[in-house]
Motif scaffolding. Structure first.
Motif, PDB file in Angstrom:
ATOM      1  N   THR A   1      92.990  37.887  21.429  1.00 36.83           N
ATOM      2  CA  THR A   1      94.304  38.511  21.081  1.00 36.83           C
ATOM      3  C   THR A   1      95.575  37.946  21.736  1.00 36.83           C
ATOM      4  N   GLN A   2      95.471  37.163  22.641  1.00 37.30           N
ATOM      5  CA  GLN A   2      96.636  36.585  23.412  1.00 37.30           C
ATOM      6  C   GLN A   2      96.859  35.085  23.046  1.00 37.30           C
ATOM      7  N   LEU A   3      96.067  34.700  21.918  1.00 40.73           N
ATOM      8  CA  LEU A   3      96.462  33.257  21.510  1.00 40.73           C
ATOM      9  C   LEU A   3      97.623  33.311  20.764  1.00 40.73           C
ATOM     10  N   SER A   4      98.355  32.038  20.785  1.00 42.62           N
ATOM     11  CA  SER A   4      99.408  31.935  20.142  1.00 42.62           C
ATOM     12  C   SER A   4      99.176  32.123  18.485  1.00 42.62           C
ATOM     13  N   SER A   5     100.332  32.314  17.879  1.00 39.89           N
ATOM     14  CA  SER A   5     100.152  32.608  16.343  1.00 39.89           C
ATOM     15  C   SER A   5      99.339  31.213  15.777  1.00 39.89           C
TER      16      SER A   5
END
Length: 291
Positions: free
Chosen positions: A146-150
């Motif tokens: 959920t912390q990944l870049s778009s």
């Protein structure tokens, strides 16, 4: 036992905070004219009821105005995560490309946060103690996604994530059932009722003994479950739209979500798991059981 988690912090993370979101559910997602929505809306097009401040113009009367689906919707906190973390507080009004990316990421974030919800529910069950380490590891792995870049988020294979966790959820559910059997000698002699993916639409099950029943993926639309005993039942993926839960006992049920409750009917006598809220639109009067 693994390290103690701050369950209150996790629960807060998985609850919608609409004031920190940019009305993403009212823009990114499509809906069709039906019993749940009063008109058609395409994905990426703002609902005509969405105001410039990202508030709903008819929020207090959604159900009466034909938007029952909006009252049942739950993003599991994905809205504020996308708005404030993934896109750092930049809203979709500011740039067309940002808007497109934000609308594409939002549904994926919902699915990830829903998985986190199921994992947290697993964490909270004493029955799942034998697999705590696996549950906690899985939670950390999904939370990191959920912390990944778009850009990275768009390339995620969410079906793969679901498949990886499915066995863990099945094992949790079975452990919950086994614990219920240990706590109630009558259950120790019973076989678990299996309604997995069953078509139970409109089914009359009022007052039924459904302790520990497997309703995974079942269609319980408009089912009559008044005063039913649903303790320790597994509801993952079940469709509870308009299911009548008045007077039912859902304590100890597993993988039940707020969205499922919001879509169902209930009253003040419905017994709920401690981690879920009683929907404000439920009837407040109590059904009196008849002998």
């Amino acid at each position: 036992m693994p390290e103690t988690r701050n369950n209150q912090m996790i629960r807060s993370m998985l609850r919608p905070e609409c004031e920190k979101c940019f009305g993403l559910c009212c823009v990114a997602l499509p809906f069709s004219n039906s019993a749940d929505f009063a008109f058609n809306k395409q994905a990426g097009v703002p609902c005509s009821n969405l105001q410039q401040d990202f508030r709903c113009r008819i929020h207090s009367g959604l159900k009466e105005k034909g938007f029952k689906g909006c009252t049942a919707f739950e993003c599991f906190g994905a809205g504020q995560k996308v708005s404030q973390i993934t896109f750092h507080g930049v809203d979709w009004h500011e740039d067309a490309e940002t808007a497109r990316n934000m609308f594409a990421v939002f549904p994926k974030m919902i699915m990830l946060h829903e998985l986190l919800w199921y994992l947290q529910m697993s964490m909270l069950r004493t029955a799942s103690k034998p697999i705590y380490n696996e549950i906690y590891q899985a939670f950390d792995e999904i939370e990191q996604l959920t912390q990944l870049s778009s850009d990275s988020m768009m390339n995620l294979d969410l079906q793969l994530q679901h498949a990886k966790l499915n066995d863990l959820f099945l094992r949790t559910s079975e452990l919950v059932w086994q614990e219920a059997q240990r706590q109630d000698m009558k259950l120790s002699r019973k076989k678990r009722k299996n309604y997995r993916s069953a078509d139970l639409m409109g089914k009359k099950m009022s007052g039924a003994d459904l302790v520990g029943a497997n309703f995974r993926g079942a269609y319980l639309i408009a089912a009559d479950l008044r005063n039913a005993d649903l303790r320790a039942a597994d509801f993952i993926g079940a469709d509870l739209r308009d299911a009548d839960l008045r007077g039912a006992d859902l304590t100890g049920s597993i993988f039940l979500t707020q969205a499922q409750l919001n879509a169902a009917k209930g009253d003040a006598a419905t017994k709920l798991p401690s981690e879920l809220d009683r929907p404000h639109h439920w009837q407040q009067k109590v059904i009196i059981k008849r002998g």
